[in-house]
Design an enzyme around this catalytic site. Structure first.
Site, short mmCIF file in Angstrom:
data_model
loop_
_atom_site.label_atom_id
_atom_site.label_comp_id
_atom_site.label_asym_id
_atom_site.label_seq_id
_atom_site.Cartn_x
_atom_site.Cartn_y
_atom_site.Cartn_z
N CYS A 1 10.33 -70.27 -76.28
CA CYS A 1 10.76 -68.89 -76.51
C CYS A 1 12.30 -68.77 -76.52
O CYS A 1 12.95 -69.30 -77.40
CB CYS A 1 10.11 -67.95 -75.50
SG CYS A 1 10.16 -66.22 -76.07
N HIS B 1 4.34 -68.63 -76.92
CA HIS B 1 3.98 -68.95 -75.53
C HIS B 1 2.57 -69.53 -75.47
O HIS B 1 1.62 -68.86 -75.05
CB HIS B 1 4.05 -67.70 -74.65
CG HIS B 1 5.43 -67.21 -74.38
ND1 HIS B 1 6.25 -67.78 -73.42
CD2 HIS B 1 6.15 -66.22 -74.94
CE1 HIS B 1 7.41 -67.15 -73.39
NE2 HIS B 1 7.38 -66.20 -74.30
N GLU C 1 1.65 -71.47 -73.36
CA GLU C 1 1.33 -71.63 -71.93
C GLU C 1 0.78 -70.36 -71.29
O GLU C 1 0.30 -70.41 -70.15
CB GLU C 1 2.58 -72.09 -71.17
CG GLU C 1 3.58 -71.00 -70.80
CD GLU C 1 4.48 -70.52 -71.92
OE1 GLU C 1 5.36 -69.68 -71.67
OE2 GLU C 1 4.28 -70.98 -73.07
#
Length: 305
Positions: free
Chosen positions: A142, A235, A237
């Protein structure tokens, strides 16, 4: 996987409740294996949440890893207890003489600021330079992806007319790359950002390869130096409820908050999210660890250059 993380890290109990295997340092010392050494520079405000999200993904390979958390000396986080930072994090100055097989640098809530106006930019620049010669492969996520592309390759970021917020379909540009081994023709990735890097700038730079993109969210993943650097604008994750928590946090506090796209079942925020990115997130991190860290790093870690 046998992931070696510090004893008593809060993520251990949280992940065990999810039936994810982690190994604390005490148990790992009994195994005679040269573990991979992974360092995470965690710039996110809710550090414990981010720790858990990343360890969840790193826990999906059979390789043993030592995980070290890095913090900035030039910035003091406001949302994480100082006791937690002192117990589990080390300043860059403590780690700069070491070498690491892999590194992850997270996003940060400073994306609308010019890079040079971020109060820890000078230290970030030093770490970016250090990583090139002290880490086998680095994931930039990011804001860190935008910062890394800017610092290393001169790629400018641009403010979006409205927040890129939701889960967007990504298309792989070269399915034969090891990072996408086992992937389908497309995958989904959450995004939560107010700025972007532009496709035209990336493809014009011969040092960069755009390896995943979306007609909605733009450049998704950029690779450089043969996989020694990956820049991820979204993202992978994120846990299932992260976008929802951000949406609820910002409602009533900002005038530009829309419901995350392609996230809630039937686009109804009263419904739970539909998780469409978890399998590919695990596969991406597994492929990164296997093909770009484990297969490439020297057995003698001091020979990384």
């Amino acid at each position: 996987m046998p992931l070696r993380i510090p004893d008593k890290l809060p993520a251990i109990d949280a992940l065990k409740r999810e039936n994810i295997f982690v190994m604390d340092t005490s148990r790992a010392h009994s195994q005679d294996i040269r573990p991979l050494s992974i360092v995470i520079l965690n710039l996110m405000p809710l550090k414990i949440t981010t720790e858990t999200d990343l360890i969840r993904l790193l826990s999906n390979t059979p390789l043993q890893m030592d995980v070290t958390f890095m913090k900035l000396k030039s910035h003091t986080p406001k949302n994480t207890p100082i006791e937690h930072m002192m117990m589990f994090y080390k300043d860059f100055d403590e780690l700069k003489t070491r070498k690491f097989d892999g590194m992850i640098i997270t996003g940060a809530p400073v994306e609308l600021m010019p890079f040079e106006e971020v109060n820890y930019w000078d230290e970030m620049a030093t770490i970016f330079d250090w990583a090139k010669s002290h880490v086998t492969s680095t994931l930039y996520i990011c804001w860190a992806a935008q910062a890394g592309l800017y610092y290393h390759y001169g790629i400018q970021k641009h403010t979006l007319p409205k927040k890129m917020f939701g889960v967007f379909r990504q298309y792989v540009t070269d399915p034969l790359l090891p990072i996408f081994r086992g992937f389908d023709d497309y995958f989904f990735m959450p995004h939560s950002r107010h700025t972007e890097v532009r496709r035209s700038d990336i493809v014009a730079n011969k040092a960069l390869t755009l390896v995943a993109e979306s007609p909605e969210s733009g450049a998704g993943i950029v690779m450089a130096r043969g996989g020694r650097e990956f820049f991820i604008t979204g993202h992978l994750e994120y846990s299932p409820d992260t976008l929802g928590n951000e949406y609820k946090r910002d409602m009533g506090k900002r005038d530009d908050v829309d419901m995350p796209v392609n996230y809630y079942k039937d686009d109804n925020p009263d419904n739970p999210p539909v998780v469409t990115w978890r399998a590919h997130a695990n596969l991406f991190f597994n492929n990164w660890i296997n093909y770009y860290v484990y297969q490439e790093t020297p057995y003698d870690i001091d020979k990384i250059e």
